[in-house]
Design an enzyme around this catalytic site. Structure first.
Site, PDB file in Angstrom:
ATOM      1  N   MET A 272      -2.026   2.914  -8.540  1.00  0.00           N
ATOM      2  CA  MET A 272      -1.771   1.488  -8.742  1.00  0.00           C
ATOM      3  C   MET A 272      -2.078   1.073 -10.188  1.00  0.00           C
ATOM      4  O   MET A 272      -3.146   1.372 -10.721  1.00  0.00           O
ATOM      5  CB  MET A 272      -2.624   0.648  -7.780  1.00  0.00           C
ATOM      6  CG  MET A 272      -2.313   0.826  -6.296  1.00  0.00           C
ATOM      7  SD  MET A 272      -0.585   0.528  -5.848  1.00  0.00           S
ATOM      8  CE  MET A 272      -0.349  -1.190  -6.320  1.00  0.00           C
TER       9      MET A 272
ATOM     10  N   MET B 274       2.604  -5.692   3.443  1.00  0.00           N
ATOM     11  CA  MET B 274       1.251  -6.238   3.265  1.00  0.00           C
ATOM     12  C   MET B 274       0.832  -7.024   4.494  1.00  0.00           C
ATOM     13  O   MET B 274       1.622  -7.805   5.027  1.00  0.00           O
ATOM     14  CB  MET B 274       1.233  -7.184   2.068  1.00  0.00           C
ATOM     15  CG  MET B 274       1.670  -6.542   0.784  1.00  0.00           C
ATOM     16  SD  MET B 274       1.716  -7.748  -0.537  1.00  0.00           S
ATOM     17  CE  MET B 274       2.191  -6.712  -1.921  1.00  0.00           C
TER      18      MET B 274
ATOM     19  N   HIS C  83      11.653   0.834  -3.142  1.00  0.00           N
ATOM     20  CA  HIS C  83      10.210   0.755  -2.884  1.00  0.00           C
ATOM     21  C   HIS C  83       9.976  -0.488  -2.016  1.00  0.00           C
ATOM     22  O   HIS C  83      10.365  -1.600  -2.379  1.00  0.00           O
ATOM     23  CB  HIS C  83       9.439   0.644  -4.204  1.00  0.00           C
ATOM     24  CG  HIS C  83       7.957   0.616  -4.038  1.00  0.00           C
ATOM     25  ND1 HIS C  83       7.199   1.774  -3.890  1.00  0.00           N
ATOM     26  CD2 HIS C  83       7.079  -0.405  -3.980  1.00  0.00           C
ATOM     27  CE1 HIS C  83       5.922   1.446  -3.761  1.00  0.00           C
ATOM     28  NE2 HIS C  83       5.823   0.124  -3.808  1.00  0.00           N
TER      29      HIS C  83
ATOM     30  N   ASP D 257       2.681   2.286  -9.706  1.00  0.00           N
ATOM     31  CA  ASP D 257       3.123   1.048  -9.045  1.00  0.00           C
ATOM     32  C   ASP D 257       2.311  -0.151  -9.525  1.00  0.00           C
ATOM     33  O   ASP D 257       1.099  -0.202  -9.349  1.00  0.00           O
ATOM     34  CB  ASP D 257       2.962   1.219  -7.523  1.00  0.00           C
ATOM     35  CG  ASP D 257       3.513   0.026  -6.761  1.00  0.00           C
ATOM     36  OD1 ASP D 257       4.252  -0.778  -7.360  1.00  0.00           O
ATOM     37  OD2 ASP D 257       3.194  -0.082  -5.556  1.00  0.00           O
TER      38      ASP D 257
ATOM     39  N   ASP E 231       7.275  -2.808   0.015  1.00  0.00           N
ATOM     40  CA  ASP E 231       5.856  -3.160   0.108  1.00  0.00           C
ATOM     41  C   ASP E 231       5.550  -3.913   1.397  1.00  0.00           C
ATOM     42  O   ASP E 231       6.057  -5.015   1.611  1.00  0.00           O
ATOM     43  CB  ASP E 231       5.475  -4.065  -1.077  1.00  0.00           C
ATOM     44  CG  ASP E 231       5.477  -3.312  -2.392  1.00  0.00           C
ATOM     45  OD1 ASP E 231       4.799  -2.279  -2.476  1.00  0.00           O
ATOM     46  OD2 ASP E 231       6.167  -3.770  -3.331  1.00  0.00           O
TER      47      ASP E 231
ATOM     48  N   MET F  42       0.333  -1.455   2.682  1.00  0.00           N
ATOM     49  CA  MET F  42      -0.933  -2.061   2.247  1.00  0.00           C
ATOM     50  C   MET F  42      -1.518  -2.771   3.458  1.00  0.00           C
ATOM     51  O   MET F  42      -1.578  -4.001   3.513  1.00  0.00           O
ATOM     52  CB  MET F  42      -0.671  -3.016   1.081  1.00  0.00           C
ATOM     53  CG  MET F  42      -0.423  -2.269  -0.223  1.00  0.00           C
ATOM     54  SD  MET F  42       0.447  -3.264  -1.431  1.00  0.00           S
ATOM     55  CE  MET F  42       2.129  -2.987  -0.887  1.00  0.00           C
TER      56      MET F  42
ATOM     57  N   HIS G 168       5.470   1.569   1.147  1.00  0.00           N
ATOM     58  CA  HIS G 168       4.083   1.457   0.668  1.00  0.00           C
ATOM     59  C   HIS G 168       3.321   0.528   1.620  1.00  0.00           C
ATOM     60  O   HIS G 168       3.518  -0.685   1.594  1.00  0.00           O
ATOM     61  CB  HIS G 168       4.128   0.887  -0.765  1.00  0.00           C
ATOM     62  CG  HIS G 168       2.804   0.689  -1.400  1.00  0.00           C
ATOM     63  ND1 HIS G 168       2.651  -0.009  -2.581  1.00  0.00           N
ATOM     64  CD2 HIS G 168       1.551   1.092  -1.044  1.00  0.00           C
ATOM     65  CE1 HIS G 168       1.374  -0.025  -2.918  1.00  0.00           C
ATOM     66  NE2 HIS G 168       0.690   0.616  -2.004  1.00  0.00           N
TER      67      HIS G 168
HETATM   68  C1  DX5 Z   1       1.814  -4.595  -5.567  1.00  0.00           C
HETATM   69  C2  DX5 Z   1       3.002  -3.849  -4.976  1.00  0.00           C
HETATM   70  C3  DX5 Z   1       3.971  -3.459  -6.051  1.00  0.00           C
HETATM   71  C4  DX5 Z   1       4.665  -4.646  -6.683  1.00  0.00           C
HETATM   72  C5  DX5 Z   1       5.257  -4.238  -8.000  1.00  0.00           C
HETATM   73  O1  DX5 Z   1       0.876  -4.808  -4.585  1.00  0.00           O
HETATM   74  O2  DX5 Z   1       2.573  -2.684  -4.321  1.00  0.00           O
HETATM   75  O3  DX5 Z   1       4.926  -2.534  -5.528  1.00  0.00           O
HETATM   76  O4  DX5 Z   1       5.671  -5.152  -5.846  1.00  0.00           O
HETATM   77  O5  DX5 Z   1       5.699  -5.362  -8.668  1.00  0.00           O
HETATM   78  P1  DX5 Z   1       5.587  -5.489 -10.246  1.00  0.00           P
HETATM   79  O6  DX5 Z   1       6.396  -4.363 -10.819  1.00  0.00           O
HETATM   80  O7  DX5 Z   1       6.145  -6.843 -10.548  1.00  0.00           O
HETATM   81  O8  DX5 Z   1       4.132  -5.357 -10.622  1.00  0.00           O
HETATM   82 ZN    ZN Z   2       4.082  -1.064  -3.950  1.00  0.00          ZN
END
Ligand code: DX5
Ligand code: ZN
Length: 219
Positions: free
Chosen positions: A138, A38, A34, A176, A36, A69, A67
């Site tokens: 989420m 951002m 996965h 997630d 992320d 964001m 993912h």
């Molecule tokens: C949050 C991310 C998640 C995060 C999950 O914005 O999208 O994927 O990395 O991390 P944990 O499992 O520590 O909440």
């Molecule tokens: Zn994520």
């Protein structure tokens, strides 16, 4: 019940030894990576971009679950497709025209995910659920790993799973944020298929064992 999938979130990895963290996932019972992304605009944090994504796709031997964001994610879909993404997830809240973004992702023959924040109604997905492969529900407000799980996500997961059934969709549910070995079972019982876990895996004493434990729930 079909076996659930585990997707460790690289955001919680130790980036000073990224290659060995990736190898650890390769050698684990995990199913996906996965990833992320951002932008510091859609969420109040910047994670990483192209150079790190390149490094991950170079070493990762499992499916890449990306993912996004970021605002107006349609600008970067081709970019992430070129890095070998298998699933691209965009946020409902970040798209001006979600149907168009879904079409754009499908054009590249990768799977489409749509993520929704903890305060976004499940019903906003009604008209899209037949056209997408996955909903990323989420369990925390996006932006950071290591946050506390929002309990109402369990009920939302059930509501979403009912919507999917009602609409005769084959869409799967990914949870997630804040997932750990305490809440994993109830999430699976309420219709979750993919569990993302960041800090619970990477901050544990033995990440390989933690992944195996998450994978073996329900056995
Ligand atoms: C949050 C991310 C998640 C995060 C999950 O914005 O999208 O994927 O990395 O991390 P944990 O499992 O520590 O909440
Ligand atoms: Zn994520």
């Amino acid at each position: 019940m079909n076996k659930h999938l585990i997707a460790p979130s690289i955001l919680s990895a130790d980036f000073s030894k990224l290659q060995s963290e990736i190898e650890m996932i390769n050698n684990s019972d995990a199913d996906w990576f996965h990833i992320d992304i951002m932008d510091g605009v859609f969420v109040p944090n910047i994670s990483f971009g192209t150079p790190v994504m390149k490094a991950i796709s170079k070493y990762a031997k499992k499916l890449l679950d990306v993912h996004l964001m970021i605002v107006d994610p349609e600008r970067y879909i081709e970019h992430f497709v070129n890095f070998g993404s298998d699933i691209i997830t965009v946020h409902f809240e970040a798209c001006n025209d979600l149907s168009l973004v879904i079409k754009k992702i499908k054009k590249f023959k990768v799977k489409v995910g749509v993520a929704i924040n903890p305060d976004t109604e499940i019903s906003v997905l009604s008209n899209h659920i037949k056209n997408i492969d996955m909903v990323c529900l989420m369990g925390v407000f996006p932006g950071f790993s290591g946050q506390k799980f929002i309990e109402k996500t369990i009920h939302r997961c059930k509501e979403l799973s009912e919507l999917i059934k009602d609409k005769n969709s084959t869409c799967i549910i990914e949870i997630d944020g804040g997932v750990d070995s305490e809440n994993a079972k109830i999430l699976l019982e309420n219709g979750a298929k993919v569990l993302v876990a960041g800090s619970h895996v990477f901050k544990s004493e033995n990440p390989l064992k933690t992944i195996s434990k998450l994978k073996s729930i329900g056995n």
